[in-house]
Design an enzyme around this catalytic site. Structure first.
Site, short mmCIF file in Angstrom:
data_model
loop_
_atom_site.label_atom_id
_atom_site.label_comp_id
_atom_site.label_asym_id
_atom_site.label_seq_id
_atom_site.Cartn_x
_atom_site.Cartn_y
_atom_site.Cartn_z
CG ASP A 182 -1.22 1.53 1.38
OD1 ASP A 182 -2.56 1.37 0.79
OD2 ASP A 182 -1.66 1.85 2.54
CG ASP A 187 -1.55 7.94 0.85
OD1 ASP A 187 -1.29 9.22 1.87
OD2 ASP A 187 -2.67 7.36 0.60
#
Length: 253
Positions: free
Chosen positions: A29, A31
């Protein structure tokens, strides 16, 4: 002498990834996983929500942010703020993302140990992809600022899939694009939504408990949690993958 609970936890974490050998790919991922960008998202939401008088003009807190916002796709957030005005909701979130980029520009820092992990992955020739619910402009800002533009083989956006996280579609697409097996790939995620997506794609997910509460993340059923990429639990697990890979090579030879 009996092993401590911490030692047992470390051993179980390590063995849980060893079955993935020979490892083919690692998925990230963006963020909160590559960099601690959540504070900038939180600040952007605080400013924008005050402007529209959300919550009666009372500033939202970080607990609200974690439960309501963290890891979710903007398409799912439109109805939270403007349930009866989709167009205004889309405009509001577009403006919020632009504010985030202004706040975060030149400010994003990698999570501890990220570049050490990068070298481990590169040294083994593993494939890698960034898989995110963020808009492309945000994703590219983060990746470029961290100097990872040449690291990732692919960038998979939730908006390019039929369903974004927490559905498995983005991770399934990453497997397809990289041409790798879910049985030889694992995921790094920091949100409940993201962990659920990886688990739904039937992959092992290492959760990052750097901001979101550990107890909340564990509800999504990650393989195990780490604080950051320096965590001894992670490196014990990677060493077990290496050991298993060496064993399999000897067996084949």
């Amino acid at each position: 002498m009996a092993a401590s609970a911490g030692e047992n936890s470390k051993e179980s974490s390590a063995s849980s990834l060893a079955r993935l050998a020979p490892l083919q790919a690692v998925l990230f991922d963006i963020d909160g996983t590559l960099c601690d960008s959540d504070p900038f998202h939180y600040l952007a939401f605080c400013e924008m929500l005050l402007e529209i008088g959300y919550n009666g003009g009372v500033p939202v807190d970080e607990e609200w942010f974690v439960k309501t916002i963290s890891g979710k796709h903007n398409d799912d957030l439109v109805s939270v703020f403007f349930p009866n005005d989709h167009e205004r909701g889309v405009k509001f979130l577009d403006d919020k993302e632009a504010l985030f980029r202004r706040l975060a520009k030149e400010q994003l820092k990698p999570l501890n140990g990220l570049y050490k992990l990068r070298k481990w992955i590169e040294d083994r020739g593993l494939k890698r992809a960034a898989v995110t619910n963020a808009p492309r402009e945000n994703a590219e800002l983060c990746i470029n600022q961290l100097g990872l533009a040449d690291f990732f083989d692919a960038l998979i956006l939730g908006s390019d899939c039929k369903h974004a996280k927490p559905y498995p579609d983005p991770y399934l697409k990453a497997l397809e694009v990289l041409n790798v097996s879910k049985d030889h790939t694992f995921v790094f995620e920091d949100s409940v939504s993201g962990i659920k997506a990886g688990v739904a794609a039937e992959m092992s997910v290492v959760g990052l408990a750097n901001r979101n509460p550990s107890e909340l993340l564990m509800e999504a059923n990650p393989t195990f949690l780490i604080k950051d990429y320096e965590d001894p639990k992670l490196w014990a697990a990677l060493e077990e993958i290496d050991k298993m890979s060496r064993t399999e090579k000897k067996t084949i030879a």
